[in-house]
Design a protein around this motif. Structure first.
Motif, mmCIF file in Angstrom:
data_model
loop_
_atom_site.group_PDB
_atom_site.id
_atom_site.type_symbol
_atom_site.label_atom_id
_atom_site.label_comp_id
_atom_site.label_asym_id
_atom_site.label_seq_id
_atom_site.Cartn_x
_atom_site.Cartn_y
_atom_site.Cartn_z
ATOM 1 N N ASN A 174 10.662 55.011 -6.659
ATOM 2 C CA ASN A 174 11.514 54.371 -5.647
ATOM 3 C C ASN A 174 10.834 53.236 -4.892
ATOM 4 N N GLN A 175 9.526 53.247 -4.820
ATOM 5 C CA GLN A 175 8.764 52.152 -4.192
ATOM 6 C C GLN A 175 7.617 51.826 -5.157
ATOM 7 N N PRO A 176 7.946 51.225 -6.311
ATOM 8 C CA PRO A 176 6.966 51.184 -7.421
ATOM 9 C C PRO A 176 5.597 50.602 -7.071
ATOM 10 N N VAL A 177 5.559 49.569 -6.204
ATOM 11 C CA VAL A 177 4.244 48.960 -5.937
ATOM 12 C C VAL A 177 3.340 49.915 -5.133
ATOM 13 N N SER A 178 3.931 50.960 -4.587
ATOM 14 C CA SER A 178 3.099 51.934 -3.868
ATOM 15 C C SER A 178 2.049 52.537 -4.813
ATOM 16 N N THR A 179 2.304 52.498 -6.121
ATOM 17 C CA THR A 179 1.326 53.055 -7.066
ATOM 18 C C THR A 179 0.008 52.263 -7.012
ATOM 19 N N LYS A 180 0.148 50.982 -6.658
ATOM 20 C CA LYS A 180 -1.057 50.159 -6.535
ATOM 21 C C LYS A 180 -1.905 50.648 -5.346
ATOM 22 N N TYR A 181 -1.211 51.013 -4.280
ATOM 23 C CA TYR A 181 -1.933 51.546 -3.110
ATOM 24 C C TYR A 181 -2.531 52.925 -3.441
ATOM 25 N N MET A 182 -1.787 53.681 -4.261
ATOM 26 C CA MET A 182 -2.325 54.996 -4.672
ATOM 27 C C MET A 182 -3.576 54.800 -5.520
ATOM 28 N N TYR A 183 -3.529 53.798 -6.394
ATOM 29 C CA TYR A 183 -4.695 53.489 -7.232
ATOM 30 C C TYR A 183 -5.887 53.157 -6.335
ATOM 31 N N ALA A 184 -5.620 52.280 -5.347
ATOM 32 C CA ALA A 184 -6.713 51.890 -4.438
ATOM 33 C C ALA A 184 -7.262 53.106 -3.702
ATOM 34 N N ALA A 185 -6.347 54.018 -3.335
ATOM 35 C CA ALA A 185 -6.777 55.227 -2.620
ATOM 36 C C ALA A 185 -7.677 56.074 -3.523
ATOM 37 N N LYS A 186 -7.251 56.220 -4.770
ATOM 38 C CA LYS A 186 -8.050 57.045 -5.690
ATOM 39 C C LYS A 186 -9.439 56.448 -5.910
ATOM 40 N N ARG A 187 -9.483 55.119 -5.965
ATOM 41 C CA ARG A 187 -10.772 54.467 -6.151
ATOM 42 C C ARG A 187 -11.715 54.727 -4.973
ATOM 43 N N LYS A 188 -11.109 55.069 -3.818
ATOM 44 C CA LYS A 188 -11.960 55.384 -2.658
ATOM 45 C C LYS A 188 -12.126 56.884 -2.473
ATOM 46 N N GLY A 189 -11.735 57.649 -3.470
ATOM 47 C CA GLY A 189 -11.989 59.098 -3.424
ATOM 48 C C GLY A 189 -10.898 59.926 -2.773
ATOM 49 N N THR A 190 -9.757 59.323 -2.463
ATOM 50 C CA THR A 190 -8.658 60.081 -1.840
ATOM 51 C C THR A 190 -8.051 61.049 -2.853
ATOM 52 N N LYS A 191 -7.795 62.281 -2.401
ATOM 53 C CA LYS A 191 -7.101 63.253 -3.271
ATOM 54 C C LYS A 191 -5.610 63.101 -3.041
#
Ligand code: SF4
Length: 783
Positions: free
Chosen positions: A238-255
């Motif tokens: 529903n907010q597809p570009v949010s996956t980019k923010y999720m990617y960035a979060a994962k790269r910083k170790g966010t679960k």
């Protein structure tokens, strides 16, 4: 409100990290996933007659898709391009030409053969139209004729019999503000907006729990947070570009934790087109998925808190943030006592999760020093939606995840206008700058210079139902003025909604396209008014994103629908015709003048008056609401609230049903196939073991039914929680009872219990179904 300011877009870590890859096989070959390149080519082809204008909209305009928020191709979270297929799909609404005359004026039954997707593709509404009962075609009329008819009707009915509604499709803050003001100028508080059926409980709950009505944090807070929880939210779809923010979060170790009845494929693995290693090898998004029962979230959250209190008994300080609780909250003792009294067996039964699984998430959150909770319709669209969200606030406050970096509560919005609509006052419970309280009424009256009616306005669902009241009832809805919206395809029980729409004396559809609701008869007349898109409005317009960024979208040069008008201008014109002697109170010469007044009418929006050029943006409230734990409540503290487990309304052998979105934007369908699981619109997602118990085969015709309606569909085996099925929205609305509203925020209930049967079994026994209904009919015959 906080003092810290958002620092603007940050750099994304782009060195590939195979640890997060889905697989070393490039492009997810063999997997079911969206085909971004193919979809983009398709959109280019659709817009081929207007490519330069389409490009200008994308590069200069503020997206009219979801409320993630982007101006041109740049957002405020990450450097680099921001574009998705949802935006590309809705692009055609802005570039297509007018509907051909011979198509528009054909027999109404020919138009009625089309569904809303076909009607949308016909093109833009070119000029004002009228159709009275018995007339076979729409008739072209002038703006003067249309507005005089509307003004006459307004003058001849009680203001309580007038209701207004605005959807969230591309509408700007300027139009919402003027609509809210005009409604009150005409004497009605019956004005509502699309958030009533999506996030109204979020606002109500956050207001009672934390004194705020919007996300407390930013998308940047996802990035580097210890834990990011998506609760009933399929942000990847529903907010597809949010996956980019999720990617960035994962790269910083966010679960990343996902909580949903269905093991949502798009939240599990995603191929992010703008990030090379993700586009090639995919990104594994969810670290864990908790498959909760539909409606079992309150129990799940009580279970998490119960385990925290158990941990605290053993080791104080091991789970919750005592400093935050002591300094910034009320109600801790009551909440603790309430939760401790809950039985694990009840929590397990309601949530559908074992004690061990609940404890697992409780432990992860207990260990986390920061966390963000994001949610969507999976939590809000329930008859206890407000309680669901207050539970999220309870979790966040107990952990002190409020008002600081990498922490917060975020109702992620799906429609670009939906955050601003309420904040501008197009809402029966809200005026600009605050609630419908005597203090705020008086303040706004001083700004506006006229009296605001003091009675409580109706939510849109009630307004529609009020069309069925007796003629002499003071609240019988006689005129319905709706900007966008398709109630036949968004509200429960479409057959009943159609009857209501037919009962309205004058219905006005202000829109850019036709939909199925526009074609329904009215008692006296249907008027259709051509509106401008946000990119056509003289002087531009603004729209507010989920993270409270107010973006300026300029007027963009391009072809125009000759007679289309800015929506704020149409409202203003009507008001002047109804009360010509007081027109000076409602007159604006430009969009800028409206923004100047919004800055005063809603002091949080002070700053909007300075937005003039492409790219201009400001965030109201600063980076974090409730910064340092100080909430804008009367005593500055958040309220921890004990929440009861909702009653289960499902008997043995029945299923819970909820609705799901596929390739669509709100109720606009863009593809019959769901790109994430290959399901068709009438597929019913059902757990394979459940299906086998009913001897249902994959792909077999099945009937999903209850006392409210029946859906003929096909079994699609899916990883859903046992005894929970999912149907597509809005097709599944036939199963949802009418008139069941959440008691605080008025959102309709969109979940219910159903029976699932093989179609063959259903039809063989259909004379034995609906016993209750047959008795009811018999009773009616004898009276
Ligand atoms: S994610 Fe939302 S805001 Fe961003 S481009 Fe897509 S539809 Fe627009």
């Amino acid at each position: 409100m906080g003092n810290t300011k958002h620092e603007g877009p940050m750099k994304l870590e782009k060195t590939p990290d195979p640890k997060h890859w889905v697989s070393p096989v490039p492009f997810g070959l063999g997997k079911i996933k969206p085909k971004h390149i193919r979809d983009t080519m398709k959109v280019m082809w659709e817009n081929k007659d207007n490519l330069p204008y389409a490009t200008r909209i994308l590069t200069k305009g503020v997206c009219d898709g979801c409320a993630l928020g982007v101006s041109g191709l740049q957002d405020q979270t990450l450097k680099g391009p921001h574009l998705c297929t949802t935006r590309l799909n809705v692009l055609r609404l802005n570039t297509m030409p007018a509907i051909k005359e011979e198509v528009l004026h054909q027999d109404i039954d020919e138009l009625r053969k089309m569904d809303s997707s076909d009607l949308r593709k016909l093109g833009r509404i070119p000029y004002p139209l009228s159709r009275k009962p018995g007339e076979r075609q729409f008739k072209r009329i002038s703006w003067d004729e249309a507005l005089d008819k509307m003004a006459d009707k307004v003058k001849n009915i009680d203001p309580k019999q007038l209701a207004m509604f605005l959807t969230a499709r591309g509408i700007t803050n300027e139009s919402y503000y003027v609509a809210g003001k005009v409604a009150r100028f005409l004497g009605t508080n019956n004005i509502d907006n699309a958030s009533r059926i999506c996030h109204s409980p979020s606002k109500t709950a956050l207001s009672r729990s934390l004194g705020i009505g919007a996300s407390s944090c930013n998308y940047q807070d996802w990035i580097g947070s210890d834990v990011l929880v998506f609760w009933g939210s399929v942000a990847a779809n529903n907010q597809p570009v949010s996956t980019k923010y999720m990617y960035a979060a994962k790269r910083k170790g966010t679960k990343i934790i996902v909580i949903n009845p269905y093991y949502e494929p798009s939240m599990d693995e995603y191929w992010i087109p703008s990030i090379p290693d993700s586009a090639l090898f995919g990104t594994k998004i969810a670290d864990d998925v908790y498959q909760v029962n539909i409606g079992g979230d309150i129990a799940f959250m009580n279970g998490i808190m119960k385990h925290w209190f158990e941990m605290e008994e053993v080791q104080p300080g091991s789970a919750i943030d005592h400093d935050f609780i002591n300094e910034h909250t009320n109600g801790f003792t009551e909440l603790k006592e309430h939760v401790e009294n809950q039985k694990w067996s009840d929590l397990e039964q309601s949530s559908g999760l074992s004690k061990e699984r609940i404890e697992e998430l409780a432990m992860l959150l207990a260990k986390s020093k920061s966390g963000v909770f994001v949610w969507s319709m999976g939590l809000t669209q329930h008859r206890f939606g407000t309680d669901n969200i207050s539970q999220v606030a309870n979790l966040a406050m107990l952990k002190g995840f409020i008002g600081r970096e990498n922490c917060g509560v975020m109702p992620i919005r799906g429609h670009s206008g939906v955050q601003g609509s309420g904040e501008m006052g197009a809402d029966p419970f809200v005026l600009p700058g605050g609630g419908f309280t005597s203090e705020n009424i008086e303040r706004v009256e001083n700004v506006w210079g006229f009296d605001i009616p003091k009675w409580q306005g109706d939510i849109v669902g009630e307004s529609i139902e009020h069309a069925m009241l007796p003629d002499d009832h003071e609240r019988k809805m006689k005129m319905f003025y709706t900007s966008g919206g398709n109630f036949l395809e968004t509200m429960p029980d479409p057959a009943f909604i159609e009857q209501c729409l037919e009962e309205v004396e004058l219905r006005v559809h202000q829109d850019i396209i036709l939909n199925t609701s526009t074609l329904v008869d009215a008692k006296e007349e249907v008027l259709v008014l051509p509106a401008m898109t946000r990119y056509e409005q003289p002087g531009g317009g603004t729209s507010t994103s989920t993270e409270r960024m107010v973006y300026f979208s300029p007027e963009i040069k391009g072809p125009r629908i000759e007679e289309a008008r800015a929506e704020w201008d149409i409202y203003m014109d009507l008001a002047k015709r109804v009360k010509p002697d007081e027109k000076h109170l409602i007159e604006y010469e430009s969009a800028q003048q409206i923004r100047d007044e919004i800055a005063v009418g809603n002091p949080k929006y002070d700053g909007i008056q300075h937005l003039k050029d492409q790219g201009d943006v400001f965030q109201w409230g600063g980076a974090w609401l409730c910064e340092d734990g100080v909430c804008p409540t009367p005593d500055g503290r958040g309220n921890l609230l004990p929440i009861e487990i909702p009653e289960h309304r499902k008997t043995e052998g029945r299923f819970y049903v909820t609705t799901r979105r596929g390739k669509q934007f709100n109720s606009m369908i863009y593809n019959e196939k769901d790109p994430f699981n290959n399901a068709s619109r009438y597929d019913v997602l059902i757990n394979e073991d459940d299906a086998k118990k009913l001897e249902i085969q994959e792909g077999e015709a099945i009937v999903v039914y209850n006392q409210y309606g029946k859906l003929n569909g096909y079994a699609k085996f899916a990883n859903t929680r046992s005894e929970n099925v999912l149907v597509y929205w809005p097709e599944g609305n036939v199963l949802i009872p009418k008139g069941v509203y959440e008691k605080y925020a008025g959102i309709p209930e969109y979940n219910t219990a159903v029976i699932v049967e093989r179609a063959e079994t259903f039809h063989a026994q259909k004379d034995m179904k609906y016993v209750e209904k047959r008795v009811e009919e018999l009773e009616m015959e004898t009276t």
